[in-house]
Enzyme design. Structure first.
Site, PDB file in Angstrom:
ATOM      1  N   ASP A  54       0.751  -1.080  -0.067  1.00 36.72           N
ATOM      2  CA  ASP A  54      -0.128   0.071   0.025  1.00 36.72           C
ATOM      3  C   ASP A  54       1.067   1.161   0.099  1.00 36.72           C
ATOM      4  OD1 ASP A  54      -0.115   1.005   3.243  1.00 36.72           O
ATOM      5  OD2 ASP A  54      -0.213  -1.206   2.964  1.00 36.72           O
ATOM      6  N   GLU A 141      -7.582   4.624  12.063  1.00 37.74           N
ATOM      7  CA  GLU A 141      -6.473   4.529  13.000  1.00 37.74           C
ATOM      8  C   GLU A 141      -6.351   5.995  13.823  1.00 37.74           C
ATOM      9  OE1 GLU A 141      -2.394   5.071  11.383  1.00 37.74           O
ATOM     10  OE2 GLU A 141      -3.344   4.343   9.564  1.00 37.74           O
TER      11      GLU A 141
END
Length: 246
Positions: A54, A141
């Site tokens: 990613d 997150e």
């Protein structure tokens, strides 16, 4: 009777210095070995043959053909953040990763201080629908997010609002990326209907034995075509499973 002479302070000091030197050398070797293990770690290739990365603008320009030739099968590419930030390298990464033959998906960094509907509209305006794309992913997150207190909205309510718009638009269930801290705080006691992308550096995720679809196992990986470190991921299944699932 003959007495044995005492060891001199000098000899004792020399021995202590020798021991200290050997200890430091051992620690240096152990540290070097641990660092090498960390930098070169990959899960068992037979068990997890589908590997991917990613990326965002932090990786800079990417030579996608070189990255594809290094053995990765997919890439998740940062597209948006919150209600108004777009990753400047998303258009080229989105286009060139597909040209290089990789399966790719787009991800959105979900902020806790903007309504989910606004974030969904921004993501949809940025990421074109493509029948060959992987499911959209939502990065959940605490790191880099807005702090608790004034301004923070009901996270799960706003996430649901985001998903209610994004999933019908792309015709797929979104993938939820979660760090251990976020999972414990928000997801651990919920029955989840979305596939999970879990972060667990070096160790296979064990979030309440929750099944996962992607595992982010490395955050300092190296791969041809990218100058700096990159996140590595594996898919929970075979190449055939990957092709059938997405």
């Amino acid at each position: 009777m003959q007495l044995r002479p005492f060891r001199s302070h000098r000899n004792l000091a020399q021995r202590l210095l020798t021991i200290a030197g050997l200890t430091a050398a051992c620690l240096t070797l152990v540290t070097a070995a641990a660092t090498l293990y960390f930098l070169t770690f990959h899960p068992d290739a037979e068990r997890y043959p589908v590997r991917g990365i990613d990326v965002s603008h932090h990786q800079g320009p990417i030579d996608w053909p070189k990255a594809a030739a290094a053995g990765i099968a997919f890439a998740y590419i940062k597209a948006t953040e919150g209600g108004d930030f777009s990753d400047r390298r998303f258009p080229e990464n989105w286009r060139e990763s597909k040209t290089a033959g990789l399966r790719r998906g787009a991800y959105h960094f979900f902020t806790f201080c903007r309504p989910g509907k606004e974030q969904a509209a921004h993501f949809i305006a940025t990421v074109p629908a493509d029948p060959e794309m992987l499911p959209p992913a939502v990065d959940l997150e605490f790191g880099g997010n807005c702090a608790a207190g004034a301004g923070r909205l009901d996270v799960m309510k706003e996430l649901a609002a985001f998903l209610d718009i994004v999933e019908p638009h792309y015709g797929m269930k979104a993938l939820l990326y979660a760090t251990p801290e976020f999972y414990v705080a928000y997801l651990s006691k919920r029955k989840l209907d979305n596939p999970l992308w879990l972060r667990s550096i070096l160790f296979e995720p064990a979030y309440n034995r929750q099944p996962w679809t992607l595992w982010q196992y490395h955050n300092r990986g190296r791969i041809a075509g990218i100058k700096g470190p990159v996140d590595y991921n594996v898919f929970a299944g075979s190449l055939e499973d990957f092709a059938k699932s997405w």
